[in-house]
Motif scaffolding. Sequence first.
Motif, PDB file in Angstrom:
ATOM      1  N   PRO A   1       0.834  -1.202   0.000  1.00 48.22           N
ATOM      2  CA  PRO A   1       0.000   0.000   0.000  1.00 48.22           C
ATOM      3  C   PRO A   1       0.874   1.260   0.000  1.00 48.22           C
ATOM      4  O   PRO A   1       1.954   1.268   0.599  1.00 48.22           O
ATOM      5  CB  PRO A   1      -0.789  -0.098   1.310  1.00 48.22           C
ATOM      6  N   ALA A   2       0.407   2.300  -0.655  1.00 46.56           N
ATOM      7  CA  ALA A   2       1.182   3.546  -0.744  1.00 46.56           C
ATOM      8  C   ALA A   2       1.531   4.094   0.636  1.00 46.56           C
ATOM      9  O   ALA A   2       2.625   4.617   0.840  1.00 46.56           O
ATOM     10  CB  ALA A   2       0.413   4.590  -1.549  1.00 46.56           C
ATOM     11  N   ASP A   3       0.614   3.945   1.589  1.00 47.25           N
ATOM     12  CA  ASP A   3       0.873   4.473   2.924  1.00 47.25           C
ATOM     13  C   ASP A   3       1.475   3.432   3.870  1.00 47.25           C
ATOM     14  O   ASP A   3       1.694   3.699   5.045  1.00 47.25           O
ATOM     15  CB  ASP A   3      -0.411   5.047   3.533  1.00 47.25           C
ATOM     16  N   PHE A   4       1.777   2.244   3.363  1.00 48.51           N
ATOM     17  CA  PHE A   4       2.382   1.191   4.178  1.00 48.51           C
ATOM     18  C   PHE A   4       3.214   0.262   3.278  1.00 48.51           C
ATOM     19  O   PHE A   4       2.937  -0.921   3.146  1.00 48.51           O
ATOM     20  CB  PHE A   4       1.290   0.406   4.926  1.00 48.51           C
ATOM     21  N   PRO A   5       4.248   0.820   2.630  1.00 50.22           N
ATOM     22  CA  PRO A   5       5.043   0.005   1.706  1.00 50.22           C
ATOM     23  C   PRO A   5       5.945  -0.981   2.454  1.00 50.22           C
ATOM     24  O   PRO A   5       6.236  -0.807   3.637  1.00 50.22           O
ATOM     25  CB  PRO A   5       5.882   1.051   0.964  1.00 50.22           C
ATOM     26  N   VAL A   6       6.375  -2.002   1.735  1.00 52.80           N
ATOM     27  CA  VAL A   6       7.336  -2.954   2.287  1.00 52.80           C
ATOM     28  C   VAL A   6       8.603  -2.175   2.636  1.00 52.80           C
ATOM     29  O   VAL A   6       9.136  -1.454   1.789  1.00 52.80           O
ATOM     30  CB  VAL A   6       7.663  -4.070   1.271  1.00 52.80           C
ATOM     31  N   PRO A   7       9.094  -2.286   3.861  1.00 55.39           N
ATOM     32  CA  PRO A   7      10.303  -1.536   4.233  1.00 55.39           C
ATOM     33  C   PRO A   7      11.536  -2.075   3.502  1.00 55.39           C
ATOM     34  O   PRO A   7      11.587  -3.267   3.166  1.00 55.39           O
ATOM     35  CB  PRO A   7      10.408  -1.751   5.747  1.00 55.39           C
ATOM     36  N   PRO A   8      12.510  -1.212   3.242  1.00 56.07           N
ATOM     37  CA  PRO A   8      13.708  -1.642   2.508  1.00 56.07           C
ATOM     38  C   PRO A   8      14.408  -2.851   3.133  1.00 56.07           C
ATOM     39  O   PRO A   8      14.890  -3.718   2.415  1.00 56.07           O
ATOM     40  CB  PRO A   8      14.622  -0.406   2.545  1.00 56.07           C
ATOM     41  N   GLU A   9      14.455  -2.917   4.466  1.00 51.81           N
ATOM     42  CA  GLU A   9      15.141  -4.042   5.110  1.00 51.81           C
ATOM     43  C   GLU A   9      14.439  -5.369   4.830  1.00 51.81           C
ATOM     44  O   GLU A   9      15.071  -6.421   4.852  1.00 51.81           O
ATOM     45  CB  GLU A   9      15.314  -3.807   6.613  1.00 51.81           C
ATOM     46  N   ALA A  10      13.141  -5.363   4.528  1.00 53.22           N
ATOM     47  CA  ALA A  10      12.401  -6.581   4.211  1.00 53.22           C
ATOM     48  C   ALA A  10      12.581  -6.981   2.746  1.00 53.22           C
ATOM     49  O   ALA A  10      12.035  -7.991   2.312  1.00 53.22           O
ATOM     50  CB  ALA A  10      10.915  -6.398   4.523  1.00 53.22           C
ATOM     51  N   ARG A  11      13.347  -6.203   2.011  1.00 57.50           N
ATOM     52  CA  ARG A  11      13.578  -6.487   0.591  1.00 57.50           C
ATOM     53  C   ARG A  11      15.015  -6.904   0.349  1.00 57.50           C
ATOM     54  O   ARG A  11      15.557  -6.734  -0.741  1.00 57.50           O
ATOM     55  CB  ARG A  11      13.186  -5.271  -0.243  1.00 57.50           C
ATOM     56  N   GLU A  12      15.622  -7.477   1.393  1.00 59.82           N
ATOM     57  CA  GLU A  12      16.976  -7.995   1.282  1.00 59.82           C
ATOM     58  C   GLU A  12      16.928  -9.508   1.404  1.00 59.82           C
ATOM     59  O   GLU A  12      16.218 -10.039   2.260  1.00 59.82           O
ATOM     60  CB  GLU A  12      17.852  -7.409   2.397  1.00 59.82           C
ATOM     61  N   GLN A  13      17.664 -10.193   0.571  1.00 61.06           N
ATOM     62  CA  GLN A  13      17.670 -11.654   0.584  1.00 61.06           C
ATOM     63  C   GLN A  13      18.680 -12.144   1.624  1.00 61.06           C
ATOM     64  O   GLN A  13      19.694 -12.758   1.315  1.00 61.06           O
ATOM     65  CB  GLN A  13      17.986 -12.218  -0.800  1.00 61.06           C
TER      66      GLN A  13
END
Length: 183
Positions: free
Chosen positions: A41-53
């Motif tokens: 969601p635009a007001d609750f995007p996936v945080p950058p740290e959760a996009r690390e493998q």
Amino acid sequence: MTVVAVAGLALTGCSDPGTPSDTLPTAASTSAEPTLEPLGPADFPVPPEAREQTEAGAAAFVRYYIQLINRAQSDLDVQYLDSFSQGCETCAVLSQGLRSLAEQNFTVQGGAISIVSIAPPTLDGAQAEFVVSLAQDEFTVLDAAGAVQQALSAPAAEFPASGGLTEWSPQTSSWQMTQLTVG
């Protein structure tokens, strides 16, 4: 004495009366990290740290997904729960239950899920297995007229033996929930 000499050399480079540059370096030339398209969601995007493998990235995704469940319970919009799960039966059942409440114009009061503890996930290639202890606040389901639906409401509960699997999606540079066990 060495520090003073080095500082003196650094300052002498600044005394050149040459012409200053008219432009600043661009962001692309100063950052080696690629930018990721926002997810969620635009007001609750996936945080950058959760996009690390990484293990830490998988744990951050699990925390994000639990908060996404809380959001879906609140607004009965399961679009993002569905988009961040892949083949997860528990996730599908949860989404269908919330979708059914929305279709009946029901609302949910309370029911926030919190992570009591989470062990560092175990990474195995593109999968991460996690063990988590969850707690859920009491919740009440109300029909369109505001009447309590006792059969759909529940007291607070703890689920210390929960866990699951996430899988890395190279297409989105994010994790996907592939199995969620609540127990």
